[in-house]
Design a protein around this motif. Sequence first.
Motif, PDB file in Angstrom:
ATOM      1  N   ILE A  82      62.514  85.434 -76.650  1.00 38.56           N
ATOM      2  CA  ILE A  82      62.603  86.739 -75.992  1.00 38.56           C
ATOM      3  C   ILE A  82      63.677  87.598 -76.655  1.00 38.56           C
ATOM      4  O   ILE A  82      63.441  88.778 -76.950  1.00 38.56           O
ATOM      5  CB  ILE A  82      62.860  86.563 -74.477  1.00 38.56           C
ATOM      6  N   VAL A  83      64.839  87.030 -76.907  1.00 39.86           N
ATOM      7  CA  VAL A  83      65.909  87.781 -77.581  1.00 39.86           C
ATOM      8  C   VAL A  83      65.463  88.168 -78.990  1.00 39.86           C
ATOM      9  O   VAL A  83      65.669  89.301 -79.429  1.00 39.86           O
ATOM     10  CB  VAL A  83      67.217  86.973 -77.596  1.00 39.86           C
ATOM     11  N   HIS A  84      64.805  87.242 -79.682  1.00 41.13           N
ATOM     12  CA  HIS A  84      64.286  87.537 -81.024  1.00 41.13           C
ATOM     13  C   HIS A  84      63.338  88.734 -80.962  1.00 41.13           C
ATOM     14  O   HIS A  84      63.485  89.692 -81.715  1.00 41.13           O
ATOM     15  CB  HIS A  84      63.558  86.312 -81.597  1.00 41.13           C
ATOM     16  N   LEU A  85      62.385  88.652 -80.070  1.00 42.46           N
ATOM     17  CA  LEU A  85      61.390  89.725 -79.979  1.00 42.46           C
ATOM     18  C   LEU A  85      62.035  91.053 -79.592  1.00 42.46           C
ATOM     19  O   LEU A  85      61.726  92.098 -80.179  1.00 42.46           O
ATOM     20  CB  LEU A  85      60.308  89.348 -78.967  1.00 42.46           C
ATOM     21  N   ALA A  86      62.948  91.014 -78.650  1.00 41.85           N
ATOM     22  CA  ALA A  86      63.596  92.249 -78.198  1.00 41.85           C
ATOM     23  C   ALA A  86      64.438  92.886 -79.295  1.00 41.85           C
ATOM     24  O   ALA A  86      64.499  94.109 -79.396  1.00 41.85           O
ATOM     25  CB  ALA A  86      64.456  91.965 -76.969  1.00 41.85           C
ATOM     26  N   GLY A 144      56.223  90.007 -72.416  1.00 46.93           N
ATOM     27  CA  GLY A 144      56.413  91.010 -71.372  1.00 46.93           C
ATOM     28  C   GLY A 144      57.866  91.112 -70.941  1.00 46.93           C
ATOM     29  O   GLY A 144      58.392  92.216 -70.757  1.00 46.93           O
ATOM     30  N   VAL A 145      58.535  89.972 -70.814  1.00 45.42           N
ATOM     31  CA  VAL A 145      59.952  89.983 -70.462  1.00 45.42           C
ATOM     32  C   VAL A 145      60.748  90.691 -71.550  1.00 45.42           C
ATOM     33  O   VAL A 145      61.591  91.545 -71.269  1.00 45.42           O
ATOM     34  CB  VAL A 145      60.491  88.544 -70.226  1.00 45.42           C
ATOM     35  N   ALA A 146      60.460  90.357 -72.813  1.00 42.88           N
ATOM     36  CA  ALA A 146      61.200  90.968 -73.934  1.00 42.88           C
ATOM     37  C   ALA A 146      61.021  92.478 -73.957  1.00 42.88           C
ATOM     38  O   ALA A 146      61.982  93.215 -74.169  1.00 42.88           O
ATOM     39  CB  ALA A 146      60.730  90.364 -75.263  1.00 42.88           C
ATOM     40  N   LEU A 147      59.812  92.929 -73.740  1.00 42.47           N
ATOM     41  CA  LEU A 147      59.558  94.366 -73.775  1.00 42.47           C
ATOM     42  C   LEU A 147      60.147  95.068 -72.555  1.00 42.47           C
ATOM     43  O   LEU A 147      60.548  96.226 -72.631  1.00 42.47           O
ATOM     44  CB  LEU A 147      58.062  94.639 -73.886  1.00 42.47           C
ATOM     45  N   ALA A 148      60.246  94.353 -71.446  1.00 38.61           N
ATOM     46  CA  ALA A 148      60.767  94.951 -70.219  1.00 38.61           C
ATOM     47  C   ALA A 148      62.289  95.049 -70.207  1.00 38.61           C
ATOM     48  O   ALA A 148      62.843  96.044 -69.743  1.00 38.61           O
ATOM     49  CB  ALA A 148      60.303  94.149 -69.003  1.00 38.61           C
ATOM     50  N   HIS A 157      67.995  86.097 -68.918  1.00 41.12           N
ATOM     51  CA  HIS A 157      68.174  84.773 -68.324  1.00 41.12           C
ATOM     52  C   HIS A 157      67.611  84.738 -66.895  1.00 41.12           C
ATOM     53  O   HIS A 157      66.934  83.784 -66.510  1.00 41.12           O
ATOM     54  CB  HIS A 157      69.645  84.367 -68.339  1.00 41.12           C
ATOM     55  N   ARG A 158      67.871  85.781 -66.143  1.00 44.21           N
ATOM     56  CA  ARG A 158      67.352  85.835 -64.764  1.00 44.21           C
ATOM     57  C   ARG A 158      65.825  85.817 -64.751  1.00 44.21           C
ATOM     58  O   ARG A 158      65.214  85.067 -63.993  1.00 44.21           O
ATOM     59  CB  ARG A 158      67.875  87.086 -64.065  1.00 44.21           C
ATOM     60  N   LEU A 159      65.205  86.629 -65.585  1.00 41.82           N
ATOM     61  CA  LEU A 159      63.740  86.670 -65.608  1.00 41.82           C
ATOM     62  C   LEU A 159      63.146  85.372 -66.132  1.00 41.82           C
ATOM     63  O   LEU A 159      62.095  84.925 -65.662  1.00 41.82           O
ATOM     64  CB  LEU A 159      63.248  87.868 -66.409  1.00 41.82           C
ATOM     65  N   VAL A 160      63.811  84.749 -67.102  1.00 48.41           N
ATOM     66  CA  VAL A 160      63.315  83.468 -67.601  1.00 48.41           C
ATOM     67  C   VAL A 160      63.410  82.408 -66.505  1.00 48.41           C
ATOM     68  O   VAL A 160      62.525  81.569 -66.369  1.00 48.41           O
ATOM     69  CB  VAL A 160      64.056  83.033 -68.888  1.00 48.41           C
ATOM     70  N   THR A 161      64.459  82.461 -65.691  1.00 47.51           N
ATOM     71  CA  THR A 161      64.585  81.525 -64.573  1.00 47.51           C
ATOM     72  C   THR A 161      63.440  81.738 -63.577  1.00 47.51           C
ATOM     73  O   THR A 161      62.807  80.780 -63.118  1.00 47.51           O
ATOM     74  CB  THR A 161      65.950  81.696 -63.878  1.00 47.51           C
ATOM     75  N   LEU A 162      63.125  82.989 -63.281  1.00 44.05           N
ATOM     76  CA  LEU A 162      61.995  83.278 -62.383  1.00 44.05           C
ATOM     77  C   LEU A 162      60.676  82.855 -63.021  1.00 44.05           C
ATOM     78  O   LEU A 162      59.795  82.288 -62.362  1.00 44.05           O
ATOM     79  CB  LEU A 162      61.957  84.777 -62.049  1.00 44.05           C
ATOM     80  N   PHE A 163      60.550  83.120 -64.283  1.00 44.20           N
ATOM     81  CA  PHE A 163      59.387  82.764 -65.077  1.00 44.20           C
ATOM     82  C   PHE A 163      59.195  81.240 -65.031  1.00 44.20           C
ATOM     83  O   PHE A 163      58.094  80.725 -64.803  1.00 44.20           O
ATOM     84  CB  PHE A 163      59.673  83.288 -66.485  1.00 44.20           C
ATOM     85  N   ARG A 164      60.274  80.502 -65.173  1.00 43.03           N
ATOM     86  CA  ARG A 164      60.212  79.037 -65.170  1.00 43.03           C
ATOM     87  C   ARG A 164      59.691  78.526 -63.833  1.00 43.03           C
ATOM     88  O   ARG A 164      58.847  77.643 -63.788  1.00 43.03           O
ATOM     89  CB  ARG A 164      61.606  78.479 -65.454  1.00 43.03           C
ATOM     90  N   THR A 165      60.175  79.079 -62.755  1.00 43.37           N
ATOM     91  CA  THR A 165      59.731  78.646 -61.433  1.00 43.37           C
ATOM     92  C   THR A 165      58.245  78.903 -61.245  1.00 43.37           C
ATOM     93  O   THR A 165      57.538  78.083 -60.665  1.00 43.37           O
ATOM     94  CB  THR A 165      60.539  79.375 -60.337  1.00 43.37           C
ATOM     95  N   GLY A 166      57.760  80.021 -61.771  1.00 43.71           N
ATOM     96  CA  GLY A 166      56.343  80.346 -61.629  1.00 43.71           C
ATOM     97  C   GLY A 166      55.425  79.478 -62.464  1.00 43.71           C
ATOM     98  O   GLY A 166      54.276  79.262 -62.103  1.00 43.71           O
TER      99      GLY A 166
END
Length: 183
Positions: A82-86, A144-148, A157-166
């Motif tokens: 995500i950091v790479h893409l962003a 999507g996270v990277a673009l957002a 990190h917060r979105l990846v944590t939410l992403f992981r739970t999903g």
Amino acid sequence: MARLLQAARELITDAGPGVALDEIARHAGVGNATLYRHFPTRADLLVAVYSDEIADLCRDGAELAKAEQPLDALFTWLEKFIVHLATKRPLALAATEEPSNRRTPLFEEWHTSITTAADVLVDRARAALRPDITTTDVLTLATGVALAVGADADHTHRLVTLFRTGLASREAAADERSAQPDP
């Protein structure tokens, strides 16, 4: 050549892919002729720099694929992706877009390398993921996270944590929730 690539990487990170080639040569401590001997065009230099970035990301994936905790390894790599893409997206686009706005075969090669690295990590984490999750799903959501959020590390990190739970299986998600401290 390594000095040129390092200088280009640093200046492109700071100023973007449009940084003057003369400035890159100066930063590397070489003359323009040396730069042009190794990289006859700006596109050649951008491709070389971005190829190194992709290689680093895929190497990180291969290292993480050896980790004892496959789910942790997957999400550690996804944060890196995500950091790479962003942060590297403008470089990738500058290095691969043709006048017709179609991606080059090189772009497809890079995409395949990233997908292959992600496939290994997803396959290793398969037991902890929902059974219907695919590598394409994972990479699409991460994109999507990277673009957002761009390069905001805390928000990523917060979105990846939410992403992981999903993405986790119900059992793994319950285990993760029970392992978290109470507020």
